[in-house]
Design an enzyme around this catalytic site. Structure first.
Site, PDB file in Angstrom:
ATOM      1  CB  ALA A  63      -0.894  -0.017   1.228  1.00  0.00           C
ATOM      2  N   GLY A 108       0.684  -5.060   0.956  1.00  0.00           N
ATOM      3  CA  GLY A 108      -0.528  -5.203   0.144  1.00  0.00           C
ATOM      4  C   GLY A 108      -0.281  -5.964  -1.151  1.00  0.00           C
ATOM      5  CD  GLU A 111      -2.255  -7.437   3.190  1.00  0.00           C
ATOM      6  OE1 GLU A 111      -1.886  -6.318   2.789  1.00  0.00           O
ATOM      7  OE2 GLU A 111      -2.924  -7.600   4.218  1.00  0.00           O
ATOM      8  CD  GLU A 131       1.831  -5.389   5.839  1.00  0.00           C
ATOM      9  OE1 GLU A 131       2.660  -6.267   6.134  1.00  0.00           O
ATOM     10  OE2 GLU A 131       1.060  -5.482   4.868  1.00  0.00           O
TER      11      GLU A 131
HETATM   12  N1  CO8 Z   1       4.551   3.098  -0.904  1.00  0.00           N
HETATM   13  C1  CO8 Z   1       4.935   4.267  -1.451  1.00  0.00           C
HETATM   14  N2  CO8 Z   1       6.069   4.403  -2.197  1.00  0.00           N
HETATM   15  C2  CO8 Z   1       6.816   3.312  -2.369  1.00  0.00           C
HETATM   16  C3  CO8 Z   1       6.476   2.051  -1.805  1.00  0.00           C
HETATM   17  C4  CO8 Z   1       5.273   1.986  -1.046  1.00  0.00           C
HETATM   18  N3  CO8 Z   1       4.834   0.836  -0.503  1.00  0.00           N
HETATM   19  N4  CO8 Z   1       7.429   1.167  -2.141  1.00  0.00           N
HETATM   20  C5  CO8 Z   1       8.322   1.827  -2.887  1.00  0.00           C
HETATM   21  N5  CO8 Z   1       7.964   3.117  -3.023  1.00  0.00           N
HETATM   22  C6  CO8 Z   1       8.661   4.194  -3.750  1.00  0.00           C
HETATM   23  C7  CO8 Z   1       9.919   4.632  -3.025  1.00  0.00           C
HETATM   24  O1  CO8 Z   1       9.612   5.573  -2.013  1.00  0.00           O
HETATM   25  C8  CO8 Z   1      10.716   5.235  -4.160  1.00  0.00           C
HETATM   26  O2  CO8 Z   1      10.202   6.499  -4.447  1.00  0.00           O
HETATM   27  P1  CO8 Z   1      11.221   7.725  -4.793  1.00  0.00           P
HETATM   28  O3  CO8 Z   1      11.916   7.298  -6.073  1.00  0.00           O
HETATM   29  O4  CO8 Z   1      10.323   8.904  -4.968  1.00  0.00           O
HETATM   30  O5  CO8 Z   1      12.175   7.809  -3.655  1.00  0.00           O
HETATM   31  C9  CO8 Z   1      10.355   4.342  -5.341  1.00  0.00           C
HETATM   32  O6  CO8 Z   1       9.139   3.675  -4.994  1.00  0.00           O
HETATM   33  C10 CO8 Z   1      11.404   3.284  -5.628  1.00  0.00           C
HETATM   34  O7  CO8 Z   1      11.639   2.577  -4.418  1.00  0.00           O
HETATM   35  P2  CO8 Z   1      13.097   2.376  -3.765  1.00  0.00           P
HETATM   36  O8  CO8 Z   1      14.003   3.476  -4.179  1.00  0.00           O
HETATM   37  O9  CO8 Z   1      12.914   2.151  -2.305  1.00  0.00           O
HETATM   38  O10 CO8 Z   1      13.540   1.024  -4.517  1.00  0.00           O
HETATM   39  P3  CO8 Z   1      14.585  -0.053  -3.995  1.00  0.00           P
HETATM   40  O11 CO8 Z   1      14.810  -0.956  -5.117  1.00  0.00           O
HETATM   41  O12 CO8 Z   1      15.741   0.605  -3.336  1.00  0.00           O
HETATM   42  O13 CO8 Z   1      13.802  -0.838  -2.812  1.00  0.00           O
HETATM   43  C11 CO8 Z   1      11.900  -1.971  -1.868  1.00  0.00           C
HETATM   44  C12 CO8 Z   1      12.692  -1.621  -3.137  1.00  0.00           C
HETATM   45  C13 CO8 Z   1      12.742  -2.904  -0.989  1.00  0.00           C
HETATM   46  C14 CO8 Z   1      10.634  -2.695  -2.307  1.00  0.00           C
HETATM   47  C15 CO8 Z   1      11.555  -0.686  -1.079  1.00  0.00           C
HETATM   48  O14 CO8 Z   1      10.990   0.240  -1.977  1.00  0.00           O
HETATM   49  C16 CO8 Z   1      10.596  -0.877   0.043  1.00  0.00           C
HETATM   50  O15 CO8 Z   1      10.975  -1.387   1.090  1.00  0.00           O
HETATM   51  N6  CO8 Z   1       9.317  -0.477  -0.151  1.00  0.00           N
HETATM   52  C17 CO8 Z   1       8.317  -0.514   0.878  1.00  0.00           C
HETATM   53  C18 CO8 Z   1       7.818  -1.918   1.085  1.00  0.00           C
HETATM   54  C19 CO8 Z   1       6.790  -1.946   2.180  1.00  0.00           C
HETATM   55  O16 CO8 Z   1       7.056  -1.637   3.323  1.00  0.00           O
HETATM   56  N7  CO8 Z   1       5.569  -2.360   1.826  1.00  0.00           N
HETATM   57  C20 CO8 Z   1       4.479  -2.483   2.756  1.00  0.00           C
HETATM   58  C21 CO8 Z   1       3.699  -1.247   2.787  1.00  0.00           C
HETATM   59  S1  CO8 Z   1       2.432  -1.285   4.044  1.00  0.00           S
HETATM   60  C22 CO8 Z   1       1.190  -2.171   3.351  1.00  0.00           C
HETATM   61  O17 CO8 Z   1       1.280  -2.639   2.245  1.00  0.00           O
HETATM   62  C23 CO8 Z   1      -0.017  -2.368   4.197  1.00  0.00           C
HETATM   63  C24 CO8 Z   1      -1.163  -2.995   3.435  1.00  0.00           C
HETATM   64  C25 CO8 Z   1      -2.403  -2.926   4.218  1.00  0.00           C
HETATM   65  C26 CO8 Z   1      -2.854  -1.505   4.334  1.00  0.00           C
HETATM   66  C27 CO8 Z   1      -4.058  -1.416   5.215  1.00  0.00           C
HETATM   67  C28 CO8 Z   1      -4.439   0.032   5.420  1.00  0.00           C
HETATM   68  C29 CO8 Z   1      -5.154   0.262   6.699  1.00  0.00           C
END
Ligand code: CO8
Length: 257
Positions: A63, A108, A111, A131
């Protein structure tokens, strides 16, 4: 209304939906979820198998964290319900849905993959529910579906640690059906989809319903439920055609009737 973040292709009953927001690794914000929900609700009977994949190096990286960061309790409730509702409608489609997991399937994204019927992963796919690292828990039904798929012990370990699982480990715990080289992912998934499309559509739909709904019943209820669906197949033209074709040693021509 069209879609900004979804790319859709359809060919011979197989619809491929690509979540196309690679700048944020296909993160699910309200608009992407809304588009996904509208798409799911609009699927017609001409679609026999749905494939879901992601553009670029991610399937879906979760998400959208920037959108969630300022939410309060009520907004968290609303966002969770909204996303979980979309995934539930996807899960309940009467056609098989295959996740072609091409890269990161986190939060997500994992999921979403779990809400599909079949998961095929590329060697570079990675799965996880990170998360708790963000101060939340899986909110699009991940605690429920992941535990059902890989067992409570493994799901708890993955969710409590927030660690990432590579494709080979996902295969070993039954989270994915198979792992293929990245360049072969869509070929393999389409091969499976074509095998499904060749079969009697009503029978496939009833098999899906029997597995999905029967899973939550006790043994007697589930067996009786399967029996009813099995019997209903005998009211279809496709059952007559399928068996006649077998006996005549020819290929069946199913009409979805
Ligand atoms: N949300 C928003 N932006 C994201 C997300 C995300 N989940 N994942 C990546 N991005 C963005 C980064 O911020 C980055 O943006 P920018 O270029 O502007 O800095 C761009 O995508 C590229 O990402 P990275 O530079 O981080 O790429 P890497 O190759 O270095 O890393 C990863 C890749 C390991 C996947 C890393 O991006 C990461 O850890 N992402 C987050 C993963 C995460 O924590 N996901 C879980 C999110 S919480 C969730 O899904 C909850 C679901 C249920 C919600 C219920 C609501 C109540």
């Amino acid at each position: 209304m069209g879609y900004e973040f979804l790319a859709i292709e359809q060919n011979e009953g197989i619809c491929t939906l690509t979540i196309n927001s690679p700048r944020t690794l296909n993160a699910l914000n309200t608009q992407v979820l809304d588009e996904l929900g509208r798409f799911v609700d609009s699927i017609g009977s001409d679609v026999r198998v749905l494939i879901i994949t992601g553009a670029g190096k991610a399937f879906v990286a979760g998400a959208d964290i920037s959108e969630m960061s300022s939410k309060n309790y009520e907004e968290g409730l609303e966002f969770g319900r909204f996303g979980a509702g979309v995934f539930r409608r996807l899960e309940q489609l009467p056609i098989p849905v295959i996740a072609a997991v091409n890269g990161y399937a986190l939060g997500g994204g994992c999921e979403l993959a779990c809400a599909c019927d079949i998961r095929i992963a590329s060697e570079r796919a990675q799965f996880g529910q990170p998360e708790v690292k963000l101060g939340i828990i899986p909110g699009f039904s991940g605690t429920y579906r992941l535990a059902k798929l890989i067992g409570q012990g493994r799901a708890k370990e993955l969710i409590y640690t927030g660690r990432t699982m590579r494709a080979d480990e996902a295969l070993s715990v039954g989270l994915v059906n198979s792992v293929v080289p990245d360049e072969e992912l869509l070929t393999k998934v389409n091969e499976i989809a074509r095998m499904i499309v060749a079969n009697a559509p009503i029978a496939v739909a009833k098999a899906k319903q029997s597995i999905a709904e029967g899973y939550d019943m006790n043994a007697d209820e589930a067996i009786a439920f399967e029996n009813r669906l099995f019997a209903e197949c005998f009211s279809t033209e496709d059952q007559k055609e399928g068996m006649a074709a077998f006996l005549a040693k020819r290929l069946a021509e199913f009409k979805n009737k």
